[in-house]
Design a protein around this motif. Structure first.
Motif, PDB file in Angstrom:
ATOM      1  N   ALA A   1     114.965 112.288 -50.068  1.00  0.00           N
ATOM      2  CA  ALA A   1     115.325 112.336 -48.978  1.00  0.00           C
ATOM      3  C   ALA A   1     116.343 111.398 -48.236  1.00  0.00           C
ATOM      4  O   ALA A   1     117.116 111.313 -47.443  1.00  0.00           O
ATOM      5  CB  ALA A   1     114.121 112.643 -47.317  1.00  0.00           C
ATOM      6  N   TYR A   2     115.756 110.109 -48.664  1.00  0.00           N
ATOM      7  CA  TYR A   2     116.215 108.886 -47.633  1.00  0.00           C
ATOM      8  C   TYR A   2     117.786 108.731 -49.039  1.00  0.00           C
ATOM      9  O   TYR A   2     118.687 108.881 -47.990  1.00  0.00           O
ATOM     10  CB  TYR A   2     115.580 107.241 -47.473  1.00  0.00           C
ATOM     11  CG  TYR A   2     115.067 107.710 -46.625  1.00  0.00           C
ATOM     12  CD1 TYR A   2     114.944 107.722 -45.549  1.00  0.00           C
ATOM     13  CD2 TYR A   2     113.722 108.501 -47.210  1.00  0.00           C
ATOM     14  CE1 TYR A   2     114.136 107.167 -44.305  1.00  0.00           C
ATOM     15  CE2 TYR A   2     112.854 108.596 -45.776  1.00  0.00           C
ATOM     16  CZ  TYR A   2     113.062 107.880 -44.962  1.00  0.00           C
ATOM     17  OH  TYR A   2     112.462 108.357 -43.863  1.00  0.00           O
ATOM     18  N   VAL A   3     117.764 109.266 -50.001  1.00  0.00           N
ATOM     19  CA  VAL A   3     118.891 108.649 -51.021  1.00  0.00           C
ATOM     20  C   VAL A   3     119.719 109.957 -50.623  1.00  0.00           C
ATOM     21  O   VAL A   3     121.649 109.432 -50.426  1.00  0.00           O
ATOM     22  CB  VAL A   3     118.211 109.313 -52.125  1.00  0.00           C
ATOM     23  CG1 VAL A   3     119.779 108.396 -53.396  1.00  0.00           C
ATOM     24  CG2 VAL A   3     117.893 107.619 -52.796  1.00  0.00           C
ATOM     25  N   ALA A   4     119.537 110.571 -50.608  1.00  0.00           N
ATOM     26  CA  ALA A   4     121.015 112.244 -49.930  1.00  0.00           C
ATOM     27  C   ALA A   4     120.969 111.719 -48.540  1.00  0.00           C
ATOM     28  O   ALA A   4     122.445 112.112 -48.054  1.00  0.00           O
ATOM     29  CB  ALA A   4     120.160 113.772 -49.864  1.00  0.00           C
ATOM     30  N   ALA A   5     119.898 111.336 -47.728  1.00  0.00           N
ATOM     31  CA  ALA A   5     120.561 110.745 -46.521  1.00  0.00           C
ATOM     32  C   ALA A   5     122.094 110.051 -46.453  1.00  0.00           C
ATOM     33  O   ALA A   5     122.882 110.245 -45.423  1.00  0.00           O
ATOM     34  CB  ALA A   5     119.580 110.276 -45.309  1.00  0.00           C
TER      35      ALA A   5
ATOM     36  N   PHE B   1     123.907 108.973 -48.856  1.00  0.00           N
ATOM     37  CA  PHE B   1     124.774 109.119 -49.547  1.00  0.00           C
ATOM     38  C   PHE B   1     126.492 110.439 -48.191  1.00  0.00           C
ATOM     39  O   PHE B   1     126.890 110.514 -48.333  1.00  0.00           O
ATOM     40  CB  PHE B   1     124.711 109.814 -51.212  1.00  0.00           C
ATOM     41  CG  PHE B   1     125.019 108.787 -51.490  1.00  0.00           C
ATOM     42  CD1 PHE B   1     125.655 108.014 -51.875  1.00  0.00           C
ATOM     43  CD2 PHE B   1     123.583 108.597 -52.863  1.00  0.00           C
ATOM     44  CE1 PHE B   1     125.594 106.266 -53.249  1.00  0.00           C
ATOM     45  CE2 PHE B   1     123.177 108.069 -53.567  1.00  0.00           C
ATOM     46  CZ  PHE B   1     124.384 107.231 -53.691  1.00  0.00           C
ATOM     47  N   ASP B   2     124.978 111.385 -47.580  1.00  0.00           N
ATOM     48  CA  ASP B   2     125.573 112.529 -46.932  1.00  0.00           C
ATOM     49  C   ASP B   2     126.646 111.706 -45.511  1.00  0.00           C
ATOM     50  O   ASP B   2     127.449 111.814 -45.684  1.00  0.00           O
ATOM     51  CB  ASP B   2     125.379 112.992 -46.408  1.00  0.00           C
ATOM     52  CG  ASP B   2     124.580 113.630 -46.811  1.00  0.00           C
ATOM     53  OD1 ASP B   2     124.978 114.189 -48.272  1.00  0.00           O
ATOM     54  OD2 ASP B   2     123.402 114.499 -46.393  1.00  0.00           O
ATOM     55  N   GLU B   3     125.995 110.148 -45.608  1.00  0.00           N
ATOM     56  CA  GLU B   3     126.253 109.344 -43.849  1.00  0.00           C
ATOM     57  C   GLU B   3     127.878 108.807 -44.762  1.00  0.00           C
ATOM     58  O   GLU B   3     128.920 108.166 -44.449  1.00  0.00           O
ATOM     59  CB  GLU B   3     125.650 108.421 -43.584  1.00  0.00           C
ATOM     60  CG  GLU B   3     125.870 106.951 -42.201  1.00  0.00           C
ATOM     61  CD  GLU B   3     125.103 107.033 -41.559  1.00  0.00           C
ATOM     62  OE1 GLU B   3     124.097 107.492 -40.670  1.00  0.00           O
ATOM     63  OE2 GLU B   3     125.003 105.659 -41.836  1.00  0.00           O
ATOM     64  N   HIS B   4     127.529 107.767 -46.237  1.00  0.00           N
ATOM     65  CA  HIS B   4     128.731 106.920 -46.294  1.00  0.00           C
ATOM     66  C   HIS B   4     129.780 108.446 -47.201  1.00  0.00           C
ATOM     67  O   HIS B   4     130.883 107.121 -47.533  1.00  0.00           O
ATOM     68  CB  HIS B   4     128.067 105.648 -47.104  1.00  0.00           C
ATOM     69  CG  HIS B   4     127.123 105.017 -45.852  1.00  0.00           C
ATOM     70  ND1 HIS B   4     127.642 104.421 -44.734  1.00  0.00           N
ATOM     71  CD2 HIS B   4     125.893 105.085 -46.286  1.00  0.00           C
ATOM     72  CE1 HIS B   4     126.678 103.536 -44.236  1.00  0.00           C
ATOM     73  NE2 HIS B   4     125.465 103.884 -44.459  1.00  0.00           N
ATOM     74  N   LEU B   5     129.382 108.914 -48.169  1.00  0.00           N
ATOM     75  CA  LEU B   5     130.360 109.758 -48.446  1.00  0.00           C
ATOM     76  C   LEU B   5     130.764 111.124 -48.443  1.00  0.00           C
ATOM     77  O   LEU B   5     132.402 111.143 -48.338  1.00  0.00           O
ATOM     78  CB  LEU B   5     129.565 109.892 -50.482  1.00  0.00           C
ATOM     79  CG  LEU B   5     129.356 108.881 -50.868  1.00  0.00           C
ATOM     80  CD1 LEU B   5     129.012 109.878 -52.358  1.00  0.00           C
ATOM     81  CD2 LEU B   5     130.250 108.218 -50.845  1.00  0.00           C
TER      82      LEU B   5
END
Length: 400
Positions: free
Chosen positions: A367-371, A373-377
């Motif tokens: 959850a937190y790794v995806a969040a 990268f979703d925000e910053h990539l």
């Protein structure tokens, strides 16, 4: 940094000894008293990883790359620096299509699984087969989804094979990322390479003989590995058949343990990497004066060792040096191996794996790794990164 803190030493030893095997080039420490040479209560069913959560099915390709411009730091007589890379990526069919074409991707080779389990120790052939054939929710070389997708590089913990980050890799791929998981030569319990060879952990012997003070050699080598892999995936003559599906303008890197520390080192050396994640790794290298040049970074670790003012002071030092958007999260109940597939493997064989259940450990990490990268990539605002969330009560936010 010129030495390990006690917390960092425990973390590295956990990676190099507690899960990976004794090899022909390094001697494993005795197993903890609760383990056994067989697993009498082993479930009869095959092992399977938690299903990915995204909307895409997942494809999988394996590359063998050799950088002959460099001398391998652990085996100088080797023919260059040898890398195995698994690419997970969104496939053309969504997850709603249940009959995914293509051969199911294996979790590991038989020899890789045997060497990994030998250090637990679980050594019976049936257990080895269960791990090697674990369901990974991906299919070999299927056609990728249309369009260009952000790339995330994953680097495993010291002594750990790349496949121990598969739960995270397939989940990111199901969310629309191309994910390159790296095996760094002679740094894992066992890495199968073409020609029937297996590279074992020469680096483990070097580190042990030097009282675990040579971590900067690992992070430096892995930063160079990452640069080489990016060249081969995004350069003018890419190695991978589906390289056109990579968006070379959106690249992230994450790693577990020293692989996470290597993410920061690689970012400092390569401006192509836009965002990075360290999952419970001690930092070995001092950042440049401008930190990472304003690029975002996530520090996701155990509450026991990686809280502000905790035993691993490298996190406090690195946090102060980061100049861009940064996040410091600690997971209550997680142990060092909880950011990898280790909880899934250990729980399958009825072995202890920390206070946090395998399912929760995987869910929180995903959850937190995806969040991040979703925000910053992808530029998608993620409220999950703003503060505590009731669906993830284990996660504590720190802003020292």
């Amino acid at each position: 940094m010129n030495k390990l803190t006690r917390a960092a030493a425990a973390a590295l030893l956990a990676c190099a000894v507690a899960l990976p095997a004794a090899t022909t080039t390094a001697t494993a420490a005795p197993a903890p008293p609760h383990t056994a040479t067989t697993a009498p209560d082993r479930p009869a069913e095959s092992m399977r990883l938690p299903a990915p959560t995204g909307r895409y099915g997942v494809g999988s390709s394996v590359l063998h790359l050799v950088d002959r411009s460099r001398t391998d730091p652990w085996v100088p007589e080797a023919d260059g620096r040898e890398l195995m890379v698994t690419l997970h990526y969104p496939e053309a069919r969504p997850t709603t299509v249940r009959h995914t074409p293509g051969r199911p991707a294996p979790y590991a080779t038989q020899e890789e699984a045997r060497l990994l389990l030998k250090g637990v120790p679980v050594e019976d052939p049936a257990s080895v087969r269960q791990v090697a054939r674990a369901r990974t929710h991906s299919a070999v070389d299927v056609r990728p989804a249309p369009g260009r997708h952000p790339l995330v590089v994953l680097s495993p913990g010291f002594g750990m094979p790349r496949f121990t980050l598969t739960s995270l890799a397939v989940d990111l791929a199901s969310r629309g990322y191309v994910v390159a998981s790296l095996d760094h030569a002679y740094e894992s319990s066992g890495t199968s390479v073409p020609g029937g060879r297996t590279l074992t952990c020469v680096a483990c012997t070097v580190m042990e003989e030097n009282d675990w003070t040579k971590g900067h050699l690992v992070t430096g080598a892995r930063a160079a590995d990452t640069r080489f892999v990016l060249d081969r995936l995004t350069g003018p003559r890419p190695t991978w058949r589906y390289a056109s599906s990579i968006d070379r303008t959106r690249i992230g890197m994450a790693g577990h343990s020293i692989g996470g520390a290597s993410a920061a080192t690689a970012m400092a050396a390569d401006r192509r990497i836009d965002a990075g994640v360290n999952m419970d790794g001690t930092f070995w290298d001092t950042l440049p004066a401008d930190g990472l040049g304003g690029r975002p970074f996530l520090m996701l670790g155990t509450d026991e060792f990686h809280r502000p003012g905790g035993e691993d002071t490298s996190w406090d030092t690195t946090w102060a040096a980061l100049s861009g958007e940064k996040h410091w999260l600690a997971v209550d109940g997680a142990d060092h191996l909880g950011f990898s597939d280790a909880p899934v493997l250990l729980s399958h064989f009825g072995l202890p794996s920390g206070d946090l259940s395998a399912g929760r450990a995987v869910a929180v990490t995903r959850a937190y790794v995806a969040a991040f990268f979703d925000e910053h990539l992808r530029g998608r605002d993620q409220p999950l990164l703003d503060g505590p969330d009731p669906t993830h009560p284990e996660v504590q936010f720190h802003r020292p």
